[in-house]
Write an enzyme that holds these catalytic residues in place. Structure first.
Site, PDB file in Angstrom:
ATOM      1  N   ASP A   1       0.689  -7.479   1.767  1.00 23.08           N
ATOM      2  CA  ASP A   1       0.119  -6.086   1.482  1.00 23.08           C
ATOM      3  C   ASP A   1       1.473  -6.497   1.538  1.00 23.08           C
ATOM      4  OD1 ASP A   1       0.200  -3.104   1.410  1.00 23.08           O
ATOM      5  OD2 ASP A   1      -0.132  -3.632   3.829  1.00 23.08           O
TER       6      ASP A   1
ATOM      7  N   HIS B   1       0.985  -1.197  -0.520  1.00 23.50           N
ATOM      8  CA  HIS B   1      -0.083   0.265  -0.106  1.00 23.50           C
ATOM      9  C   HIS B   1       1.033   0.662  -0.234  1.00 23.50           C
ATOM     10  CE1 HIS B   1       0.871   0.052   4.005  1.00 23.50           C
ATOM     11  NE2 HIS B   1       0.172   0.892   4.479  1.00 23.50           N
TER      12      HIS B   1
ATOM     13  N   SER C   1       4.521   2.522   8.170  1.00 22.31           N
ATOM     14  CA  SER C   1       4.430   1.363   6.511  1.00 22.31           C
ATOM     15  C   SER C   1       5.521   0.894   5.947  1.00 22.31           C
ATOM     16  CB  SER C   1       3.486   2.023   5.966  1.00 22.31           C
ATOM     17  OG  SER C   1       1.867   1.835   6.818  1.00 22.31           O
TER      18      SER C   1
END
Length: 541
Positions: free
Chosen positions: A308, A275, A390
């Site tokens: 992910d 992402h 992230s």
């Protein structure tokens, strides 16, 4: 001094000229010498009685304590190096030594000490107590005219007590001129002490505390305190891992953002979240900022939305420092960990905490209409993780990456999300498996159990008790292991499964071909079976 609590405000120094206006003195009538003979005190003068507690000691009839008469000298005019010297001429007769009795003049009774103690003059009182008795003055020259001089009686402190005090006496054979010089010196020193007492006490207060110890200021040159402390475990981890952590900046056709990544090869391969880079798409821009301040452009090598994860590669970079990858198989709840990343664009940010839970089923921020497509068995941590972290590493205290930070739970809206101590990371064992496949150019194959499941709840309709099998794939791993529709799977390899997402997350933590132990309930009985996992062939489902 302008301090509020000035210790000298109540007892200021008063110069001698000012004292005469406030304090009573005992003046001596001026006399004009007419003959070169030593003056003598009147025999019929009655001595003033001394105060109690103080009685002069008469060691010698000629050793007479008398009132010291000196000229008032302003403090600023008193010479420091040179004491007052009595003028002398060869023609002037020399007085007999002190202690010798003159045949031509009777010996006067010694004058009594005058007691007058003033709290405003402690220094002068002490000086007068130490002053020697006045010598017998020599005859003045015929041509010299005496000038009347005002006199000041220096007070003598009354020390009290029952025993009589002993006044100081001078040596009888000391020349009168030297004695006069000594008196002048004592007076000068007393005046200097009174004038310097204010500044001296101020300097003492400035340099010393009330207990007498020297005052040390951190503002003084060379008076700095030591800040050298042993390196902590977190600081050692940061020193080791930071060179392998990068900030990733992404710009797409409609949006932009930033995240974090870790270097996994010296030639520029970087592991991050899907992402983070999916915003760039096919025509977007990726740039990477390294810990040494350098920058480089990058291209996407491959992505895996189901876990992910993604791999990118920078161009024109060699000799980079790869991160040390550990293992997530033996992690323990309560274990200390460190998170490193670029929260809100603040690169190289280090936070620390513990592992709060394991095998936590979490759906990443790249979720699609099929919620199961992005579910993974997360490592939960209370180390601060925020947007921008992230793709960054979660590291053990040995400096080994044990998970990849991916998601947080926040009580605010998406635009205002921030850490509330609920962060989730992808186990590194799963990330290593996925990244290897991406670097080989393959579609990532995920393990499958061969069943479709939904949430199973107890009779209260709110308590999750497992994953309810709603369909069994024909010829799949589940059918081969004996699973049937209506079974409730409650554990995988001994780890409880409370929901359908928990089962999907647990299975995704393994690789195709691995055998796991599945516990389920059927008709009120608990059954355990072995399941060899299938592969989805890299399909999104």
């Amino acid at each position: 001094m302008s301090e509020t609590h000035d210790p000298f405000a109540d007892r200021p120094y008063v110069p001698p000229t000012a004292r005469d206006a406030d304090e009573p003195t005992t003046p001596t009538a001026p006399t004009t010498p007419t003959a070169p003979t030593a003056p003598t005190a009147p025999a019929d003068t009655a001595p003033e009685p001394a105060d109690e507690g103080w009685r002069p000691r008469r060691n010698d009839p000629a050793d007479q304590p008398v009132e010291t008469t000196v000229a008032e000298i302003p403090v600023a005019e008193i010479p420091v190096a040179e004491p007052v010297v009595q003028p002398s001429e060869p023609s002037a007769p020399v007085a007999e030594p002190i202690g010798a009795v003159s045949e031509s003049a009777p010996v006067a009774e010694p004058a009594p000490y005058t007691h007058r103690y003033s709290e405003a003059e402690p220094a002068i009182a002490a000086a007068s107590a130490e002053a020697p008795a006045a010598p017998v003055a020599p005859a003045a020259p015929a041509a010299q005219t005496a000038t009347p001089t005002p006199t000041t009686t220096f007070p003598v402190p009354d020390f009290g007590g029952d025993e009589p005090a002993t006044p100081l006496s001078t040596t009888g054979d000391e020349p009168p001129r030297r004695r006069g010089r000594k008196v002048a010196s004592v007076v000068a020193l007393a005046a200097l002490a009174a004038g310097a007492g204010f500044g001296g006490a101020y300097a003492y207060d400035t340099l010393n505390d009330d207990d007498g110890t020297a005052t040390v200021s951190s503002l003084d040159t060379g008076k700095t305190t030591s800040t050298s402390v042993p390196a902590s475990a977190v600081s050692k981890v940061a020193e080791k891992v930071l060179p392998s952590v990068v900030q990733i900046n992404v710009k797409g056709s409609s949006e932009s953002g930033s995240g974090t990544g870790i270097i996994i090869s010296s030639d520029g391969n970087i592991l991050t979240n899907n992402h983070v880079v999916e915003v760039a798409g096919d025509d977007g821009t990726l740039t990477v900022a390294f810990n040494d301040g350098s920058n480089a452009t990058a291209k996407i090598v491959g992505t895996d939305p189901l876990t992910d994860l993604a791999v990118i590669k920078v161009s024109g970079k060699t000799g980079l420092t790869p991160a040390a990858l550990g293992s997530s198989a033996n992690l323990r709840v309560g274990q200390e960990v460190v998170a490193i990343g670029s929260p809100f664009g603040l690169e190289s940010t280090v936070t620390s905490g513990i592992i709060s839970a394991l095998n936590r089923p979490v759906t990443s921020s790249s979720a699609t209409a099929n919620s199961q497509a992005t579910t993974f068995p997360a490592v939960q941590t209370d180390a601060a993780i925020n947007p921008g972290n992230s793709g960054g590493p979660l590291v053990d205290l040995s400096g080994n990456v044990v998970a990849i930070n991916s998601a947080i739970r926040s009580g605010a809206s998406a635009g205002e999300a921030g850490s509330i101590g609920l962060g989730f990371a992808i186990p590194i064992d799963l990330a290593k498996n996925v990244s290897k496949q991406l670097l080989e150019g393959k579609k990532v194959a995920h393990a499958r159990i061969g069943v479709k499941v939904g949430a199973a709840v107890s009779e209260d309709d709110i308590t999750g008790i497992g994953a309810l099998v709603s369909e069994v794939t024909k010829g799949g791993a589940g059918e081969k292991a004996g699973l049937k529709k209506g079974d409730i799977i409650t554990a995988v390899n001994g780890h409880p499964v409370a929901s359908n997402e928990a089962l999907v997350a647990s299975v995704r933590g393994y690789q195709p071909g691995e055998t796991i132990e599945v516990t389920y309930q059927r008709d009120g009985k608990t059954i355990t079976t072995k399941v060899t996992l299938d592969s989805d062939g890299g399909k999104l489902e």
